[in-house]
Scaffold this active site. Structure first.
Site, PDB file in Angstrom:
ATOM      1  N   ILE A 171      -4.623   5.181   1.860  1.00  0.00           N
ATOM      2  CA  ILE A 171      -6.138   4.512   2.403  1.00  0.00           C
ATOM      3  C   ILE A 171      -6.796   5.476   3.213  1.00  0.00           C
ATOM      4  O   ILE A 171      -6.554   5.971   4.310  1.00  0.00           O
ATOM      5  CB  ILE A 171      -5.796   3.573   3.273  1.00  0.00           C
ATOM      6  N   PRO A 172      -7.793   6.532   2.442  1.00  0.00           N
ATOM      7  CA  PRO A 172      -8.335   7.680   3.213  1.00  0.00           C
ATOM      8  C   PRO A 172      -9.384   7.159   4.056  1.00  0.00           C
ATOM      9  O   PRO A 172     -10.921   7.677   3.506  1.00  0.00           O
ATOM     10  CB  PRO A 172      -8.600   8.434   1.875  1.00  0.00           C
ATOM     11  N   CYS A 173      -9.113   6.462   5.014  1.00  0.00           N
ATOM     12  CA  CYS A 173     -10.401   6.365   6.054  1.00  0.00           C
ATOM     13  C   CYS A 173     -11.105   7.505   6.458  1.00  0.00           C
ATOM     14  O   CYS A 173     -12.193   7.177   6.748  1.00  0.00           O
ATOM     15  CB  CYS A 173      -9.667   5.551   7.049  1.00  0.00           C
ATOM     16  N   HIS A 174     -10.561   8.622   6.658  1.00  0.00           N
ATOM     17  CA  HIS A 174     -11.531   9.754   6.894  1.00  0.00           C
ATOM     18  C   HIS A 174     -12.724   9.963   6.028  1.00  0.00           C
ATOM     19  O   HIS A 174     -13.434  10.674   6.197  1.00  0.00           O
ATOM     20  CB  HIS A 174     -10.586  11.089   6.777  1.00  0.00           C
ATOM     21  N   ARG A 175     -12.515   9.341   4.684  1.00  0.00           N
ATOM     22  CA  ARG A 175     -13.706   9.529   3.868  1.00  0.00           C
ATOM     23  C   ARG A 175     -14.745   8.525   4.236  1.00  0.00           C
ATOM     24  O   ARG A 175     -15.963   8.278   3.321  1.00  0.00           O
ATOM     25  CB  ARG A 175     -13.239   9.236   2.315  1.00  0.00           C
TER      26      ARG A 175
END
Length: 171
Positions: free
Chosen positions: A114-118
């Protein structure tokens, strides 16, 4: 997965003047001594409903909610080298951007799957990271730069990448 090109007519993408509040936040942010730019570590993510209901968040010690899983399932669709916005995810889920941001602030599955940094603000400002707006934003920036995005000196995605790397192709 395909990426949608950001234009001024895209309802998820705001071509407007920069937020004075965002500019002040970035100027007041403190660069930490250590920058975490890890975009490769994969955390086990429960795929089936039974596992989801019993999984406890490592951040809160509480079960991950159904809404949080909906946000995480959308977020995991954003390809490396691209970004989306809290609003784009919120519109996809028929929710609100703040609720999406709160769910992502509690994301126990980062950086992958889950790449929430994106996920950025609608005006392409870097936004917060892991519930922090003062120093961890530099971690978020480093992760995104490692994936190929670029930012200006105020924490905004450069115009070139705003147009080419915006993703809203959620399924």
């Amino acid at each position: 997965m395909s990426s949608a090109v950001a234009t001024s007519t895209n309802k998820h993408f705001v071509s407007k003047a920069r937020s004075a509040a965002h500019t002040k936040l970035f100027a007041a942010a403190v660069v930490p001594d250590v920058i975490d730019d890890d975009v490769e570590t994969v955390i086990e993510y429960p795929e089936i409903e039974g596992a989801r209901k019993t999984h406890l968040s490592t951040k809160t010690g509480r079960p991950v909610t159904e809404f949080q899983y909906r946000v995480y399932d959308a977020c995991r669709q954003i390809p490396a080298g691209h970004f989306s916005t809290y609003k784009a995810i919120a519109d996809h889920l028929s929710s609100g951007p703040r609720a999406v941001g709160n769910a992502l602030a509690m994301n126990p599955f980062a950086p992958l799957p889950i790449p929430c940094h994106r996920v950025l603000t609608s005006d392409c400002y870097i936004g917060g990271f892991s519930g922090d707006k003062k120093s961890k934003i530099f971690w978020k920036k480093a992760k995104l730069e490692k994936e190929g995005l670029s930012f200006d000196d105020s924490g905004y995605v450069t115009p070139k990448h705003q147009q080419m790397q915006f993703f809203d192709g959620f399924k």
